[in-house]
Design a protein around this motif. Structure first.
Motif, short mmCIF file in Angstrom:
data_model
loop_
_atom_site.label_atom_id
_atom_site.label_comp_id
_atom_site.label_asym_id
_atom_site.label_seq_id
_atom_site.Cartn_x
_atom_site.Cartn_y
_atom_site.Cartn_z
N LYS A 249 0.84 -1.20 0.00
CA LYS A 249 0.00 0.00 0.00
C LYS A 249 0.87 1.25 0.00
O LYS A 249 0.62 2.20 -0.75
N GLY A 250 1.90 1.26 0.82
CA GLY A 250 2.81 2.40 0.84
C GLY A 250 3.57 2.56 -0.46
O GLY A 250 3.88 3.67 -0.89
N ARG A 252 2.46 2.08 -3.36
CA ARG A 252 1.59 2.69 -4.38
C ARG A 252 1.38 4.18 -4.16
O ARG A 252 0.82 4.86 -5.03
N GLU A 253 1.79 4.70 -3.02
CA GLU A 253 1.65 6.12 -2.74
C GLU A 253 2.71 6.91 -3.52
O GLU A 253 3.76 6.36 -3.87
N PRO A 254 2.47 8.22 -3.77
CA PRO A 254 3.49 9.02 -4.48
C PRO A 254 4.83 9.02 -3.78
O PRO A 254 5.87 8.99 -4.42
N GLY A 256 6.72 7.87 0.28
CA GLY A 256 6.53 7.36 1.63
C GLY A 256 7.84 6.91 2.23
O GLY A 256 8.87 6.85 1.56
N ARG A 273 9.70 6.43 -3.57
CA ARG A 273 9.13 7.60 -4.25
C ARG A 273 8.88 7.30 -5.73
O ARG A 273 9.69 6.63 -6.38
#
Length: 567
Positions: A249-250, A252-254, A256, A273
């Motif tokens: 999940k992290g 897939r973030e822009p 983290g 990133r």
């Protein structure tokens, strides 16, 4: 590589118009031959477009060559001669085989010697392999002038092969610099493409994953993360499934960050990133030392809390002891009461320092720097050391008064002990430009004494002398034979004390004079001279003090000589 459209023969379909001709320029893979292109274009009634199309192909900054099913050249645009300047004009190459073209490159000196190190035939075989079915991988060809040409090949439906030649020198140089920087970095790096496949990493990253780097390249991130989660490479506070779900999940973030601890004790800050091209970069920074420091600080805070509780108990006990001693002393005389109160005050002073600085460290733990922590811990340690010193002195005096202090007598070299004492205090003395002169301490004057006790006596006297000497002064040490044995003297040129105070300062908890400016002296309990006097008398010797206010201070310890050994 761009996708490919149907073969050139599709142009014969009457339904195909200009919308078929124009994609030929962008995809550069359905051109069969210059003459065929012109002929087919003319049949479709677009005579004006065919020359423009061919001119556009010649203007491309990439070379295009088309081979027939037998591997012979059907078409080449003008940029081929720009890339490979030793070749004949591209029109003259029509009909040559691809192998002939490769040999012309070699004969013209276009190919870098390193590329031919395995032999000409091996080099030609690698080039020819691109003409095979499903050979989609591009091939880099290093040239003798240090350029790099990338060749991409693709079969089309009519059996022809289209080759696209591009100068990728700058891109490869940038990639090489990036690879070198990543390899030399003290941090672990990993680059993933827009499909989340690993395309670059360094050995540190492979070490963290627990697999060779060549086996990791091309693997998707979820597979790599699962390898880490289920192979026990990291310490988890949750199930591998829960950790993996949270990590993906992290990912897939822009952007983290997370922290990982390995099973070998290292701790890493992981920054993940996204890149503009859809790929991702992951950087692992080693924060093991910081993590250990924070853990040690937390443990130290716990230890300080325990010490504070113990100190509070000790303080309560000492306060109670002081009160009872005060009551007992009050029944004797007011002088004794004052003496015991002084003792209580001196014992509480280091305890207050310990409690105060430990409270400060506990309150400001999140904001203190490592230097501040070391400073406060040093002050706590200093307070504890002073407290321990005073307690030991009190215990020694108690034992001596009770007649229970046992000396371990032996032959001790008085001059040697003075020289060693000089070495112990020399750095402190030099800090204030004080000279410790031990030239009058001959080696070989033996006294009958407990070596540890005698050494402590000399340390106490030299400590006082350095403390109360003026900056730039001198402390003189000497040892001489006298009527009663051996006289050891420590003399300074400090402020001294009044003659009437000499007897008083030998009593417990009494102080005399002021420490010299800049001595950084912490006032003690006033037991040093008392103990020196008591130990001297316990040895059968004595302590003699001589001083005048403003004229320095002289302390002489006289001890019995050691018996001579039989020859």
């Amino acid at each position: 590589m761009p996708r490919f459209v149907p073969a050139f023969s599709a142009l014969t379909n009457p339904k195909c118009r200009l919308r078929i001709i124009r994609p030929l320029l962008g995809e550069a893979v359905t051109v069969a031959a210059r003459s065929a292109l012109v002929g087919q274009a003319q049949k479709l009634g677009i005579r004006a477009e065919a020359p423009a199309l061919l001119a556009s192909l010649d203007a491309l900054r990439s070379a295009i060559t088309i081979l027939d099913a037998d591997g012979r050249l059907l078409y080449a645009n003008a940029h081929l001669n720009h890339l490979l300047r030793s070749l004949p004009p591209h029109e003259a190459l029509i009909g040559s085989t691809y192998e002939d073209l490769i040999r012309l490159e070699i004969e013209g000196g276009e190919i870098a010697p390193a590329a031919l190190a395995g032999g000409v035939n091996a080099f030609i075989a690698r080039r020819m392999a691109q003409l095979e079915e499903r050979a989609y991988a591009p091939l880099d060809v290093p040239l003798a002038d240090h350029r790099v040409i990338e060749i991409k090949a693709r079969k089309v439906r009519n059996g022809h092969t289209v080759l696209l030649w591009s100068d990728v020198t700058s891109a490869r140089a940038q990639l090489a610099r990036l690879e070198e920087a990543v390899a030399l970095s003290a941090e672990a790096f990993a680059f993933f493409d827009s499909n989340d496949l690993l395309i670059m990493g360094n050995d540190l990253y492979a070490h963290l994953i627990g697999m060779p780097l060549d086996q990791l390249i091309g693997k998707p991130f979820p597979e790599i993360a699962a390898t880490v989660a289920y192979k026990g490479r990291i310490l988890l506070d949750e199930t591998p499934e829960a950790w993996l779900e949270r990590r993906l999940k992290g990912h897939r973030e822009p952007a983290g960050a997370t922290t990982l601890r390995t099973n070998t004790g290292e701790c890493y800050l992981v920054r993940d990133r996204g890149l503009k091209d859809g790929g991702r970069v992951i950087v692992f920074t080693d924060v093991t030392d910081k993590f250990r420091a924070e853990t040690a600080l937390a443990e130290q805070q716990g230890a300080l809390a325990d010490s504070r509780a113990q100190a509070e108990k000790q303080s309560s006990y000492l306060a109670d002891l002081t009160a009872r001693l005060d009551q007992a002393s009050a029944r004797v005389d007011s002088a004794k009461t004052t003496l015991l109160r002084t003792m209580g005050h001196e014992l509480k002073t280091p305890l207050n320092a310990i409690l105060g600085f430990s409270d400060l460290m506990g309150t400001l733990a999140d904001t203190l720097s490592p230097d501040q922590i070391r400073e406060y811990a040093g002050l706590v340690h200093q307070g504890g050391t002073n407290l321990l010193k005073m307690i030991n002195q009190i215990m020694d005096l108690t034992k001596i008064s009770a007649g229970r202090y046992e000396l371990r007598r032996t032959s001790v070299d008085a001059g040697g002990v003075l020289w060693l004492t000089r070495d112990v205090f020399n750095a402190r003395a030099q800090a204030r430009n004080i000279t410790i002169d031990a030239e009058r301490c001959p080696v070989g004057l033996m006294v009958d004494a407990d070596e540890g006790v005698f050494t402590a006596m000399m340390h106490s006297l030299v400590d006082n002398a350095v403390t109360y000497s003026r900056a730039g002064g001198i402390v003189t040490l000497s040892a001489d034979i006298c009527e009663d044995g051996v006289a050891v003297t420590v003399e300074d040129d400090g402020m001294g004390v009044r003659d009437e105070d000499l007897a008083r300062i030998q009593e417990p908890f009494e102080h005399g004079g002021q420490a010299a400016e800049g001595s950084q002296h912490t006032k003690g309990a006033g037991l040093g001279l008392t103990l020196v006097k008591a130990f001297a008398e316990l040895h059968g010797g004595k302590l003699t003090l001589t001083s005048q206010l403003g004229e320095g201070f002289k302390a002489t310890v006289t001890l019995p000589s050691a018996p001579l050994c039989a020859a």
